[in-house]
Design an enzyme around this catalytic site. Structure first.
Site, PDB file in Angstrom:
ATOM      1  N   GLU A  80       0.447  -1.500   0.064  1.00  0.00           N
ATOM      2  CA  GLU A  80       0.145  -0.204   0.023  1.00  0.00           C
ATOM      3  C   GLU A  80       0.702   1.515   0.099  1.00  0.00           C
ATOM      4  O   GLU A  80       2.060   1.653   0.478  1.00  0.00           O
ATOM      5  CB  GLU A  80      -0.791  -0.087   1.215  1.00  0.00           C
ATOM      6  N   LYS A 179     -10.776   0.701  -1.443  1.00  0.00           N
ATOM      7  CA  LYS A 179     -10.420   0.478   0.592  1.00  0.00           C
ATOM      8  C   LYS A 179     -11.627   0.621   1.063  1.00  0.00           C
ATOM      9  O   LYS A 179     -11.849   2.208   0.950  1.00  0.00           O
ATOM     10  CB  LYS A 179      -9.160   0.882   0.963  1.00  0.00           C
ATOM     11  N   CYS A 212      -4.385  -3.734   3.816  1.00  0.00           N
ATOM     12  CA  CYS A 212      -4.195  -2.687   5.635  1.00  0.00           C
ATOM     13  C   CYS A 212      -5.118  -2.707   6.538  1.00  0.00           C
ATOM     14  O   CYS A 212      -5.464  -4.138   7.188  1.00  0.00           O
ATOM     15  CB  CYS A 212      -3.574  -1.395   5.766  1.00  0.00           C
TER      16      CYS A 212
END
Length: 501
Positions: A80, A179, A212
């Site tokens: 990321e 995300k 993440c």
């Protein structure tokens, strides 16, 4: 210079795969990248200057992709924020963004770079995949125009998304993921309206992808595994390690073990921000990992994985996390208890006073049971058993139930829960369990020097105990059963009044 770690036996295997085309197994690669950061991110730069920086990072990633492909890798995951960094305003990130279409458009950017406007980064990533016959996973920014008919449309007339892309070995865009659970500092990006469960099929299994902080979530993290039944999960991440319980390698490997899937996790590398820790994890074992706070260089890792682990005879059985702890009476509750903070959460602790014993500590509905034996009880080190049952409210809101045995930073019990790097006390036997109200519990053991405990030294029993099995003395820094109670979460992890800005 790209460093790589690849067991020799796997190199021979890779040649075998290339010769016979067997895809019951595959070679996975992850690259921990020391990102080349922009000089300033307070004000926007030109598109040309933004592309110059992104190409510098892609130059490094290209070396890693080529080296992985030469060693037989079928897929490589990069981190990321790996192409431009992470500290931006909404305006200053904009020159770095591209319009990323839905993969249904059937697009190979390497062959049609102008089809969706100005997309030089997607074109280059596509060519990397195509020219090296490897799946490439990267994280970039997507921009989507919106108008006043949309009540959620930002004032600047566009949505900006933190986005993972996957290009297959022909260079075709096969996955795009926005995300969903943004971390608090990501002010440059918008929250998608809805959670996406992004999966794609390959000759070597079904893959899911998220980013993440999403790994803490039910949507999409649990959903892609439990409902979509993926074999492997891809995790680009920019994870700064927060000891003692939220270091990347222990948490990611615990997640893969508990969810019983392969996990390919690629972290950024920046020691000043405690960003390191990447790995390739199988349901039953840690295949390879990298944790390096000493140097500033990147690291390539490769490993052989089973394409469809659910079909394997070695596939681990499901764990009933309440079975053992719910069937035993609490050990003596007469010992003194004291509070301690771990990452803004107030745990209830009790000190381990002897070289062996049985302890129980409770908080709300959670009781944590520990049986242990030390080689010796040192006077210069203090250990405590802790329990937390509550809503975490800083930098996101999510409900936790945690049992942990940890070394305190000093012999003062007020330091229990503070970060610590080394331990000399050796545990010969241990058994940790808890009365969890969830089936999603992630078991981890971290040894002195932030190293993972090898699987041969411990096991997770089907009745929910994390316990020793070899008798080998282990210098334990922390062991934990990290439970997530999703039913008690707010609608989205990254939004809520407790968030830090």
């Amino acid at each position: 210079m790209i460093r790589s770690y690849f067991p020799k036996c796997v190199t021979l295997f890779a040649l075998f795969v290339l010769s016979v085309g067997a895809l019951d197994t595959f070679i996975a690669a992850v690259y921990e990248h020391a990102v080349i950061l922009p000089n300033s991110t307070e004000t926007p730069v030109s598109k040309e200057e933004a592309l110059l920086l992104m190409n510098k990072n892609i130059d490094v990633l290209e070396e890693a992709v080529k080296l992985a492909a030469k060693q037989g890798a079928h897929i490589i995951v990069t981190p990321e924020d790996g192409i431009y960094g992470w500290v931006f305003t909404r305006e200053s990130i904009y020159p770095y963004l591209e319009d990323i279409p839905d993969p249904e458009v059937n697009w190979i950017p390497c062959r049609e770079p102008q089809r969706f406007g100005y997309t030089p980064v997607q074109a280059r990533l596509s060519c990397l995949a195509k020219d090296n016959s490897i799946y490439v996973v990267a994280n970039i920014g997507d921009k989507k125009p919106c108008n006043t008919n949309d009540p959620q449309c930002p004032p600047d007339g566009r949505y900006q998304y933190n986005t993972d892309v996957v290009f297959d070995s022909q260079g075709r865009l096969v996955a795009r993921y926005h995300k969903y659970n943004l971390f608090a500092p990501e002010i440059q990006f918008d929250f998608p309206k809805d959670s996406e469960s992004v999966t794609f099929d390959t000759p070597f299994g079904k893959f899911g992808i998220f980013t993440c902080f999403d790994i803490f979530s039910h949507d999409p993290a649990i959903v892609v595994v439990d409902e979509f039944q993926v074999d492997s999960v891809l995790l680009p991440t920019a994870w700064y390690n927060t000891l003692p319980l939220l270091s990347a390698v222990p948490f990611h490997s615990a997640w893969a073990r508990a969810m019983r899937v392969n996990l390919l996790a690629a972290n950024t590398h920046n020691t000043s921000m405690h960003m390191t820790g990447s790995g390739i994890y199988a349901p039953e074992a840690v295949e390879v990992y990298h944790y390096d706070m000493e140097t500033e260089s990147g690291q390539l890792m490769l490993s052989e994985l089973k394409s469809r682990p659910r079909r394997e005879p070695t596939y681990p059985a499901a764990v009933d996390w309440q079975a053992y702890a719910g069937s035993v009476k609490p050990f003596s509750l007469e010992q003194s208890e004291f509070p301690g903070m771990i990452y803004f959460d107030e745990f209830t602790f009790t000190e381990l006073k002897r070289n062996r014993g049985n302890y129980t500590v409770c908080q709300k509905d959670l009781c944590c049971h520990l049986t242990y034996k030390m080689s010796e009880k040192r006077t210069d080190e203090v250990y405590a058993l802790g329990a937390f049952d509550g809503l975490h409210t800083v930098e996101g809101q999510y409900y936790l139930q945690i049992c942990t045995l940890l070394k305190c930073q000093t012999t003062n019990v007020r330091t229990c829960g503070e970060p610590v790097g080394s331990a000399f006390t050796k545990f010969e036997e241990f058994s940790l369990s808890g009365t969890f109200g969830t089936s999603y519990v992630f078991p981890q053991i971290v040894l002195s020097g932030s190293q993972l405990a090898p699987e041969r030294h411990y096991e997770v029993s089907r009745d929910g105990r994390l316990k020793s099995r070899s008798g080998a003395p282990l210098p334990v820094l922390v062991m934990a059963l990290y439970g997530r109670v999703f039913e008690k979460d707010p609608p989205r992890l990254g939004q809520g009044p407790g968030k830090l800005h």
